[in-house]
Design a protein around this motif. Sequence first.
Motif, PDB file in Angstrom:
ATOM      1  N   MET A  22       0.805  -1.225   0.000  1.00  8.46           N
ATOM      2  CA  MET A  22       0.000   0.000   0.000  1.00  8.46           C
ATOM      3  C   MET A  22       0.834   1.269   0.000  1.00  8.46           C
ATOM      4  O   MET A  22       0.353   2.332   0.386  1.00  8.46           O
ATOM      5  CB  MET A  22      -1.000  -0.026   1.162  1.00  8.46           C
ATOM      6  N   PRO A  26      -4.419   2.700  -2.396  1.00 15.50           N
ATOM      7  CA  PRO A  26      -5.567   2.274  -3.197  1.00 15.50           C
ATOM      8  C   PRO A  26      -6.397   3.469  -3.672  1.00 15.50           C
ATOM      9  O   PRO A  26      -6.750   4.344  -2.882  1.00 15.50           O
ATOM     10  CB  PRO A  26      -6.370   1.410  -2.215  1.00 15.50           C
ATOM     11  N   ILE A  72      -9.352  -1.009  -3.082  1.00 16.55           N
ATOM     12  CA  ILE A  72      -9.703  -2.279  -2.453  1.00 16.55           C
ATOM     13  C   ILE A  72     -11.220  -2.378  -2.432  1.00 16.55           C
ATOM     14  O   ILE A  72     -11.902  -1.660  -1.697  1.00 16.55           O
ATOM     15  CB  ILE A  72      -9.131  -2.382  -1.029  1.00 16.55           C
ATOM     16  N   ASP A  73     -11.751  -3.239  -3.264  1.00 20.95           N
ATOM     17  CA  ASP A  73     -13.186  -3.444  -3.397  1.00 20.95           C
ATOM     18  C   ASP A  73     -13.543  -4.718  -2.632  1.00 20.95           C
ATOM     19  O   ASP A  73     -13.313  -5.830  -3.111  1.00 20.95           O
ATOM     20  CB  ASP A  73     -13.533  -3.576  -4.884  1.00 20.95           C
ATOM     21  N   LEU A  74     -14.099  -4.555  -1.450  1.00 16.64           N
ATOM     22  CA  LEU A  74     -14.362  -5.715  -0.593  1.00 16.64           C
ATOM     23  C   LEU A  74     -15.358  -6.680  -1.219  1.00 16.64           C
ATOM     24  O   LEU A  74     -15.224  -7.904  -1.069  1.00 16.64           O
ATOM     25  CB  LEU A  74     -14.854  -5.249   0.775  1.00 16.64           C
ATOM     26  N   GLU A  77     -13.504  -8.622  -3.787  1.00 15.93           N
ATOM     27  CA  GLU A  77     -12.634  -9.583  -3.110  1.00 15.93           C
ATOM     28  C   GLU A  77     -13.421 -10.823  -2.695  1.00 15.93           C
ATOM     29  O   GLU A  77     -12.927 -11.950  -2.805  1.00 15.93           O
ATOM     30  CB  GLU A  77     -11.978  -8.937  -1.890  1.00 15.93           C
ATOM     31  N   LEU A 156      -3.896  -9.209  -5.055  1.00 14.82           N
ATOM     32  CA  LEU A 156      -5.063  -8.515  -4.509  1.00 14.82           C
ATOM     33  C   LEU A 156      -5.375  -9.005  -3.099  1.00 14.82           C
ATOM     34  O   LEU A 156      -5.629  -8.210  -2.189  1.00 14.82           O
ATOM     35  CB  LEU A 156      -6.275  -8.742  -5.422  1.00 14.82           C
ATOM     36  N   ARG A 159      -2.755  -7.819  -0.575  1.00 13.76           N
ATOM     37  CA  ARG A 159      -2.913  -6.410  -0.192  1.00 13.76           C
ATOM     38  C   ARG A 159      -4.024  -6.247   0.838  1.00 13.76           C
ATOM     39  O   ARG A 159      -3.864  -5.504   1.827  1.00 13.76           O
ATOM     40  CB  ARG A 159      -3.214  -5.558  -1.432  1.00 13.76           C
ATOM     41  N   ALA A 160      -5.150  -6.925   0.649  1.00 12.32           N
ATOM     42  CA  ALA A 160      -6.230  -6.853   1.643  1.00 12.32           C
ATOM     43  C   ALA A 160      -5.747  -7.389   2.984  1.00 12.32           C
ATOM     44  O   ALA A 160      -6.069  -6.838   4.046  1.00 12.32           O
ATOM     45  CB  ALA A 160      -7.449  -7.622   1.151  1.00 12.32           C
ATOM     46  N   LEU A 211     -12.023 -10.164   5.467  1.00 12.01           N
ATOM     47  CA  LEU A 211     -12.771  -9.157   4.706  1.00 12.01           C
ATOM     48  C   LEU A 211     -13.931  -8.607   5.525  1.00 12.01           C
ATOM     49  O   LEU A 211     -14.205  -7.397   5.498  1.00 12.01           O
ATOM     50  CB  LEU A 211     -13.280  -9.754   3.396  1.00 12.01           C
ATOM     51  N   LEU A 223      -9.480   2.124   1.855  1.00 11.41           N
ATOM     52  CA  LEU A 223      -9.869   1.253   0.750  1.00 11.41           C
ATOM     53  C   LEU A 223      -9.756   1.979  -0.581  1.00 11.41           C
ATOM     54  O   LEU A 223      -9.461   1.375  -1.611  1.00 11.41           O
ATOM     55  CB  LEU A 223     -11.308   0.758   0.931  1.00 11.41           C
ATOM     56  N   ASP A 224     -10.001   3.260  -0.545  1.00 14.53           N
ATOM     57  CA  ASP A 224      -9.942   4.089  -1.752  1.00 14.53           C
ATOM     58  C   ASP A 224      -9.651   5.510  -1.299  1.00 14.53           C
ATOM     59  O   ASP A 224     -10.489   6.139  -0.650  1.00 14.53           O
ATOM     60  CB  ASP A 224     -11.264   4.027  -2.511  1.00 14.53           C
TER      61      ASP A 224
END
Length: 238
Positions: A22, A26, A72-74, A77, A156, A159-160, A211, A223-224
């Motif tokens: 990160m 993100p 990061i789109d939960l 994911e 991906l 990173r989460a 998550l 996350l963004d």
Amino acid sequence: MPPTGDLTSAAYERIEELFISMKLAPGATLRTQDLQSLTGLGRTPVHQAVRRLAAETLLDVQPRNGLRVAPIDLERERRLTDLRRDMDRFVFTTAIAGMEGNERARLSHIMRRLEAERPTITLDQFNVLDKAFDMLMIQASRERFLERSLRPLKALGRRAGYLDISHVSGQQGLDETVGHHLAIMQAVLEGDVTRARAKSDELVEFGLVMLARLERNIDPALLDISFGLEGGEGGRAV
């Protein structure tokens, strides 16, 4: 630097590391020149690496507006966990069937290091060993297609996991992650396909718990980055 001196591969590896840790926030926007400065590599290898990372959906090329780091789109994911579960099952099944002696020795070395360093291991140190394990399994599977398909999925997810461990679950979350990986490695070394697949499934389920934990606890701006900016404008990554 890769032994082959492949500068494009070096650029890809370094940008991927920045993405996972990160250091490329993100949702942030950046320029190719920013990546050149961060990697210490020239325009051509960085540009070629960016093309691959964009194809893998880790970066988004925006004409006339530079690059954007995938947020990061939960929900995404969660959807990808089903794909990751099935691909991991395939990898461990084929890797166990095809592992050669030198690959088994490398896996044993990775496992011993992870066991020895577990009490004091940092997140960055774990990610180095985790990535080495992933790449070894892809190699042992003898299916080259997987590097271009499974590897971005792993990035991906990693990173989460980095966000969860660094901001929510801390050392306990890292220790649990290490434990899941050691269980898979042990099963692979013993040639137990059924147990390797089962332990891999447990790791995927652990990822879903992670998550859910992020959804409950994390600042959306992590996350963004654009969530934290007035008007929703993309922020600089560096």
